[in-house]
Design an enzyme around this catalytic site. Structure first.
Site, PDB file in Angstrom:
ATOM      1  NE  ARG A   1      -4.850   6.478  -6.130  1.00  0.00           N
ATOM      2  CZ  ARG A   1      -4.503   5.442  -5.300  1.00  0.00           C
ATOM      3  NH1 ARG A   1      -4.202   4.315  -5.503  1.00  0.00           N
ATOM      4  NH2 ARG A   1      -4.670   5.676  -3.981  1.00  0.00           N
TER       5      ARG A   1
ATOM      6  NE  ARG B   1      -7.818  -1.728  -3.989  1.00  0.00           N
ATOM      7  CZ  ARG B   1      -8.236  -0.318  -3.333  1.00  0.00           C
ATOM      8  NH1 ARG B   1      -9.267  -0.154  -3.214  1.00  0.00           N
ATOM      9  NH2 ARG B   1      -7.263   0.463  -3.273  1.00  0.00           N
TER      10      ARG B   1
ATOM     11  NE  ARG C   1      -1.785   0.824  -0.640  1.00  0.00           N
ATOM     12  CZ  ARG C   1      -2.472   2.057  -0.583  1.00  0.00           C
ATOM     13  NH1 ARG C   1      -3.460   2.310  -1.321  1.00  0.00           N
ATOM     14  NH2 ARG C   1      -2.067   2.857   0.444  1.00  0.00           N
TER      15      ARG C   1
ATOM     16  CE  LYS D   1      -3.831  11.960   2.369  1.00  0.00           C
ATOM     17  NZ  LYS D   1      -3.048  11.441   1.154  1.00  0.00           N
TER      18      LYS D   1
ATOM     19  NE  ARG E   1      -9.851  14.292  -1.967  1.00  0.00           N
ATOM     20  CZ  ARG E   1      -9.286  13.157  -1.817  1.00  0.00           C
ATOM     21  NH1 ARG E   1      -8.119  13.188  -2.228  1.00  0.00           N
ATOM     22  NH2 ARG E   1      -9.651  12.190  -1.085  1.00  0.00           N
TER      23      ARG E   1
END
Ligand SMILES: [Zn+2]
Length: 214
Positions: A173, A162, A129, A15, A90
């Protein structure tokens, strides 16, 4: 009249990347919730001061304060502008609140763009990532690998995953997204504002589809 375009999609759907790229090309204003919050805090706006008091006590900034912040932002936006909202709403309560506050700011919701990516692809994107703990550079094992595996190109430091990008956090998440944000898609579908975008391609491909859907 100002136009609001809402960007929807799971974490990892791209996004922010798509909104930033299309905003840079079309002159739209890209507003991520985090940047909006930081800006309101830095400028000390009434909503910013309100948010600060919550954050200092360790509490989450409530929807009402975020809505005030969006009202402030829309009020300060030129007539005829297009605002890309990335990270808000959200949940359905926030989506309803956005409809309620828009007219006073002379704004209307033009569309909600749902960036569709399969769960497998999301897991691959998020799980790949890697970040440099020293200079902050971001990499991806598949789509943006460093020249030498596990080492930052810029400063030679060993890359880390991370906490946000570890498998257990990613699963959490995605669960939070499914329960709170996925219903927002249904909300805009009912309102006749939803446009679905195939976000499985490259960042450039997704940006082109988003631009065509505006
Ligand atoms: Zn580095």
């Amino acid at each position: 009249m100002k136009k609001i375009v809402v960007f929807l999609g799971a974490p990892g759907a791209g996004k922010g990347t798509a909104a930033a790229a299309v905003a840079a090309k079309t002159g739209a204003i890209h507003v991520s919730t985090g940047a909006m919050l930081r800006d309101a805090l830095a400028r000390g706006t009434p909503a910013g001061l309100e948010a600060k008091s919550y954050m200092e006590s360790g509490a989450l900034v409530p929807d009402e304060t975020l809505c005030k912040m969006i009202s402030e932002l829309l009020a300060g936006t030129a007539d005829g502008a297009t605002v890309f909202l990335d990270g808000f709403p959200r949940n359905v309560a926030q989506a309803e609140a956005l409809y309620a506050l828009a007219p006073a700011a002379d704004a209307q919701i033009a569309s909600a763009l749902m960036l569709d990516v399969s769960k497998e692809a999301l897991l691959e994107r998020l799980g790949g990532r890697r970040t440099c703990p020293k200079c902050g550079a971001g990499y991806h094992v598949k789509s943006l690998p460093p020249k030498k595996e596990g080492i930052c190109d810029a400063c030679g430091t060993a890359l880390v995953t991370r906490a946000d990008d570890r498998p257990e956090t990613i699963a959490h998440r995605l669960e939070v997204y499914e329960s709170a944000t996925a219903p927002v898609v249904g909300f805009y579908e009912k309102a006749g504002k939803l446009r679905r975008i195939d976000a499985s391609g490259s960042a450039a491909e997704v940006a082109a589809l988003v631009e065509a859907a505006l």
